[in-house]
Scaffold this motif. Structure first.
Motif, PDB file in Angstrom:
ATOM      1  N   LEU A 172       0.822  -1.205   0.000  1.00  0.00           N
ATOM      2  CA  LEU A 172       0.000   0.000   0.000  1.00  0.00           C
ATOM      3  C   LEU A 172       0.856   1.255   0.000  1.00  0.00           C
ATOM      4  CD1 LEU A 172      -2.801   1.344   0.322  1.00  0.00           C
ATOM      5  CD2 LEU A 172      -2.509   1.086   2.773  1.00  0.00           C
ATOM      6  N   HIS A 195      -8.341   1.498  -0.327  1.00  0.00           N
ATOM      7  CA  HIS A 195      -7.970   0.768   0.885  1.00  0.00           C
ATOM      8  C   HIS A 195      -9.139   0.710   1.865  1.00  0.00           C
ATOM      9  CE1 HIS A 195      -5.881   0.108   4.804  1.00  0.00           C
ATOM     10  NE2 HIS A 195      -5.280  -0.791   4.057  1.00  0.00           N
ATOM     11  N   GLU A 220       2.202   1.941  -3.286  1.00  0.00           N
ATOM     12  CA  GLU A 220       1.161   2.510  -4.141  1.00  0.00           C
ATOM     13  C   GLU A 220       0.958   3.987  -3.829  1.00  0.00           C
ATOM     14  OE1 GLU A 220      -1.774   2.289  -7.151  1.00  0.00           O
ATOM     15  OE2 GLU A 220      -0.133   0.963  -6.566  1.00  0.00           O
ATOM     16  N   LEU A 221       1.017   4.345  -2.549  1.00  0.00           N
ATOM     17  CA  LEU A 221       0.904   5.750  -2.157  1.00  0.00           C
ATOM     18  C   LEU A 221       2.054   6.577  -2.730  1.00  0.00           C
ATOM     19  CD1 LEU A 221      -0.190   6.129   1.575  1.00  0.00           C
ATOM     20  CD2 LEU A 221      -1.226   7.164  -0.421  1.00  0.00           C
ATOM     21  N   VAL A 265      -6.178   5.934  -3.802  1.00  0.00           N
ATOM     22  CA  VAL A 265      -5.579   4.865  -3.000  1.00  0.00           C
ATOM     23  C   VAL A 265      -6.273   4.780  -1.643  1.00  0.00           C
ATOM     24  CG1 VAL A 265      -3.461   4.078  -1.851  1.00  0.00           C
ATOM     25  CG2 VAL A 265      -3.351   5.004  -4.160  1.00  0.00           C
ATOM     26  N   LYS A 296      -3.517   9.784  -4.576  1.00  0.00           N
ATOM     27  CA  LYS A 296      -3.568   9.361  -3.165  1.00  0.00           C
ATOM     28  C   LYS A 296      -4.996   9.302  -2.635  1.00  0.00           C
ATOM     29  CE  LYS A 296       1.186  10.687  -2.155  1.00  0.00           C
ATOM     30  NZ  LYS A 296       1.578  10.579  -3.571  1.00  0.00           N
TER      31      LYS A 296
END
Length: 330
Positions: A10, A44, A13-14, A40, A37
């Motif tokens: 994660l 999440h 990905e951020l 994302v 962001k």
């Protein structure tokens, strides 16, 4: 561990697109990273819907209430059983809507704080300081893991507060199983329930105590603990802010309006008009499950559709921009 690997994935990905030059202006690149962001964060939060749905099923026992209605003998016993079913069905769907929006907004706070830290670390505006006192990635992962408190501990408190609020608002409005309600009536009823819950759980700087209570950093390695606490304290300040509550209430209002529209379509179809509350009980419990179902196939009454509606609110964007760009040079 699987959860730790997922958090590290994660964070990657951020951090995606946090570096690399293009011909775009610096401002445009920052805006693109900001947009990324937000996506994302919502993605999440949506992954947590299954956990929330399981908790919902633990906290609400509408099937047992339905059995009580069938078994009740006599008018008074029947009415009491029906009122218990009424409370349980309404509370379950309002709780699903409430936790969906609260989880999404809380993630926006946490992910924008980490996103701003990553923005600093990539040298775009200032040197990041998250790595002081510990590895930055571990600090961020530990901080984001703390957001799970809502899904692990906070659901029971929210469910009970909503159940009590449904009972109070039902008494105030005199709505019962045979009461006929219009779409406008039902929407006001849902919002009145939510406002009363807000007063007990979020108003007057109570949000942080519910969502990120003290002590969440106790088990974190000493090397990273101070930095994690710094991030937690900043997040708590936002959760206790009037702006957080305002944005939450605005997005909840939009979600409640859509929820009631979906219910009206489900029960009345094109006919519309006022409908006895009892006719909503089955659809209420069905939609309560759909709201916390991330599968796109669920359609307009699913968590994915309500998340998109949440993400489109301009006041949410303004709140997140202020959080993310704080301290980042123009």
């Amino acid at each position: 561990r699987l959860q730790e690997r997922l958090l590290q994935k994660l964070l990657k990905e951020l951090a995606k697109e946090a570096s690399g030059d293009t011909d775009e202006s610096v401002a445009s690149k920052r805006l693109a990273r900001f947009e990324h962001k937000q996506q994302v964060s919502d993605a999440h939060a949506r992954r947590k819907f299954a956990t929330l749905r399981a908790k919902q099923n633990e906290h609400f026992k509408e099937e047992a209430c339905t059995a009580r209605v069938k078994d009740a003998q006599g008018r008074e016993a029947k009415l009491e059983a029906f009122m218990a079913l009424h409370t349980e069905c309404v509370a379950k769907v309002v709780s699903a809507l409430y936790m969906l929006h609260l989880g999404l907004l809380m993630h926006r706070v946490g992910f924008n704080i980490v996103g701003r830290e990553l923005e600093g670390e990539c040298g775009d505006s200032r040197a990041g300081n998250a790595s002081e006192g510990g590895d930055a990635q571990n600090v961020h992962a530990a901080f984001l893991k703390c957001l799970d408190h809502l899904h692990e501990e906070g659901t029971a408190k929210i469910a009970e507060a909503i159940r009590k609020s449904v009972s109070v608002c039902t008494d105030t409005t005199k709505l019962g199983p045979q009461s006929k309600v219009s779409q406008v009536d039902f929407e006001k009823f849902v919002l009145d329930i939510c406002r009363q819950v807000d007063n007990g759980l979020l108003q007057d700087s109570k949000g942080a105590a519910l969502l990120l209570p003290d002590g969440l950093d106790d088990g974190i390695p000493m090397l990273e603990q101070a930095e994690v606490k710094r991030l937690l304290d900043e997040a708590r300040d936002y959760l206790d802010s009037p702006q957080f509550l305002q944005v939450f209430q605005v997005t909840m209002c939009s979600g409640a309006r859509r929820l009631v529209e979906v219910l009206q379509e489900e029960v009345a179809g094109a006919a519309g008009g006022s409908i006895p509350m009892a006719k909503f009980y089955g659809p209420l419990t069905k939609i309560a499950g759909s709201l916390l179902n991330d599968d796109e196939a669920v359609g307009e009454c699913g968590g994915a559709a309500f998340t998109r509606r949440f993400s489109e609110d301009p006041r949410l964007r303004e709140f997140c921009e202020g959080l993310y760009f704080q301290g980042i040079g123009a």
